[in-house]
Design a protein around this motif. Sequence first.
Motif, short mmCIF file in Angstrom:
data_model
loop_
_atom_site.label_atom_id
_atom_site.label_comp_id
_atom_site.label_asym_id
_atom_site.label_seq_id
_atom_site.Cartn_x
_atom_site.Cartn_y
_atom_site.Cartn_z
N ILE A 31 3.48 -4.89 0.80
CA ILE A 31 4.56 -5.80 0.57
C ILE A 31 5.42 -5.12 -0.39
O ILE A 31 4.92 -4.90 -1.68
CB ILE A 31 4.00 -7.15 0.27
CG1 ILE A 31 2.82 -7.64 1.27
CG2 ILE A 31 5.27 -8.20 0.28
CD1 ILE A 31 3.63 -7.90 2.74
N LYS A 32 6.80 -4.96 -0.11
CA LYS A 32 7.80 -4.47 -1.00
C LYS A 32 7.12 -3.25 -1.70
O LYS A 32 7.55 -3.17 -2.92
CB LYS A 32 8.01 -5.65 -1.86
CG LYS A 32 8.82 -6.64 -1.21
CD LYS A 32 9.32 -8.03 -2.20
CE LYS A 32 9.87 -9.16 -1.48
NZ LYS A 32 10.43 -10.02 -2.34
N GLY A 33 6.55 -2.55 -0.84
CA GLY A 33 6.17 -1.11 -1.50
C GLY A 33 4.88 -1.36 -2.28
O GLY A 33 4.26 0.05 -2.68
N LYS A 34 4.22 -2.29 -2.39
CA LYS A 34 2.80 -2.53 -3.17
C LYS A 34 1.78 -2.86 -2.21
O LYS A 34 2.06 -3.69 -1.31
CB LYS A 34 3.03 -3.36 -4.10
CG LYS A 34 3.73 -3.07 -5.14
CD LYS A 34 4.26 -4.02 -6.33
CE LYS A 34 4.98 -3.87 -7.46
NZ LYS A 34 5.13 -4.64 -8.64
N LYS A 35 0.43 -2.16 -2.19
CA LYS A 35 -0.47 -2.46 -1.38
C LYS A 35 -0.73 -4.00 -1.50
O LYS A 35 -1.22 -4.33 -2.61
CB LYS A 35 -1.57 -1.67 -1.87
CG LYS A 35 -2.88 -1.76 -0.67
CD LYS A 35 -3.76 -0.76 -1.18
CE LYS A 35 -5.07 -0.72 -0.39
NZ LYS A 35 -6.11 0.13 -0.72
N ALA A 36 -1.06 -4.53 -0.53
CA ALA A 36 -1.43 -5.83 -0.47
C ALA A 36 -2.88 -5.90 -0.01
O ALA A 36 -3.28 -6.27 1.08
CB ALA A 36 -0.54 -6.74 0.53
N SER A 37 -3.75 -5.71 -1.00
CA SER A 37 -5.47 -5.51 -0.34
C SER A 37 -5.91 -7.09 -0.17
O SER A 37 -6.91 -7.04 0.54
CB SER A 37 -6.11 -5.07 -1.73
OG SER A 37 -5.70 -5.72 -2.94
#
Length: 112
Positions: free
Chosen positions: A85-91
Amino acid sequence: MNIGIDIEEIKRFQKLLKDKNFIELVFSRDEIEYCSSKKKNAVQHFAVRFAGKEAVWKAINKSKKLVITDISFKNSVLGKPEVYIKGKKASYIDISFSHNKTTVVAVAVSSK
């Protein structure tokens, strides 16, 4: 826990993918490179990632204002798709893709 699901017809994407603007508006550079590298099945890969974006949006957009371009996917070293999400991993979001010759489906489950 929230769940999102989306199903798409591959035939629809054969037409949409002829429009380069559509591809660049919807998919990240990494997604375009990955899907395009799947020469024979590129349409399936684009379509299932689009379904994935829709599934993620349905699962989490109740609390966040997202647009489709905020959601992207990268495969782990084991080949499992992971949500960004927006370049960040959404674990906190799990995604599952499936497809056959005519249809793709994606399911997203968010633990938030």
